[in-house]
Design a protein around this motif. Structure first.
Motif, PDB file in Angstrom:
ATOM      1  N   UNK A   1      39.504  23.879  25.976  1.00 31.72           N
ATOM      2  CA  UNK A   1      40.555  23.911  24.921  1.00 31.72           C
ATOM      3  C   UNK A   1      40.076  24.750  24.008  1.00 31.72           C
ATOM      4  N   UNK A   2      41.104  25.153  22.880  1.00 29.92           N
ATOM      5  CA  UNK A   2      40.833  25.773  21.732  1.00 29.92           C
ATOM      6  C   UNK A   2      41.322  24.699  20.528  1.00 29.92           C
ATOM      7  N   UNK A   3      41.097  25.018  19.306  1.00 23.05           N
ATOM      8  CA  UNK A   3      41.470  24.460  18.286  1.00 23.05           C
ATOM      9  C   UNK A   3      41.715  25.170  17.175  1.00 23.05           C
ATOM     10  N   UNK A   4      42.596  24.586  16.301  1.00 25.04           N
ATOM     11  CA  UNK A   4      42.764  25.313  14.855  1.00 25.04           C
ATOM     12  C   UNK A   4      43.426  24.272  13.722  1.00 25.04           C
ATOM     13  N   UNK A   5      43.481  24.982  12.701  1.00 25.95           N
ATOM     14  CA  UNK A   5      44.436  24.369  11.653  1.00 25.95           C
ATOM     15  C   UNK A   5      45.539  24.625  11.837  1.00 25.95           C
ATOM     16  N   UNK A   6      46.561  24.035  11.191  1.00 30.82           N
ATOM     17  CA  UNK A   6      47.742  24.359  11.007  1.00 30.82           C
ATOM     18  C   UNK A   6      48.234  25.205   9.981  1.00 30.82           C
ATOM     19  N   UNK A   7      49.188  25.101   9.189  1.00 31.62           N
ATOM     20  CA  UNK A   7      49.449  26.049   8.236  1.00 31.62           C
ATOM     21  C   UNK A   7      48.618  26.105   7.068  1.00 31.62           C
TER      22      UNK A   7
END
Length: 145
Positions: A94-100
């Motif tokens: 999977x990948x991950x990120x922050x939101x806004x």
């Protein structure tokens, strides 16, 4: 009730070459007990490289939200601030990120076997970079300088 932002002014964030979407701060690496605890600061809306967690882990979202995306790019899950999740190792890539907004997440890796913690994968699903307890120990020791 007003929202609070995590005060990270006393943390000296570090960067890993090739991982411009994150910064890190390592709290502890314990080879004997197979544990590693660190913070990751995610840049808003920028996904980290496709990867797989090899060891079981816990996450605690300290600030912002952590977004998790499936292999095909589909949003799988959003973990808001205050979320505490326990996950096993060898899960799906999977990948991950922050939101806004910027996210800060505590990762507590447990039961690290054979020194393996993460496998970062190329577009074909092959291991491009492995990050294990030995590499984390070296980063942790360098962080003390």
């Amino acid at each position: 009730m007003s929202a609070h932002t995590f005060d990270d002014r006393s943390i000296i964030w570090r960067k890993l070459e090739g991982f411009d979407q994150i910064s890190y701060f390592i709290y502890d690496v314990d080879e004997k007990n197979g544990t590693a605890d660190f913070l990751i600061k995610f840049v808003p809306n920028e996904k980290i490289m496709l990867h797989r967690h090899k060891a079981s882990y816990r996450t605690f979202v300290v600030q912002g939200e952590l977004r998790i995306f499936r292999l095909n790019g589909e949003l799988k899950e959003v973990r808001p601030v205050g979320s505490y999740v326990i996950s096993g190792g060898n899960g799906e890539p999977h990948t991950e990120s922050a939101g806004e907004e910027e996210a800060i997440v505590l990762f507590s890796n447990r039961n690290i076997e054979n020194g393996e913690i993460y496998e970062f994968l190329d577009d074909s699903g092959n291991i491009a970079v492995a990050l294990g307890i030995a590499e984390l120990r070296a980063l942790f020791d360098a962080q003390k300088d």
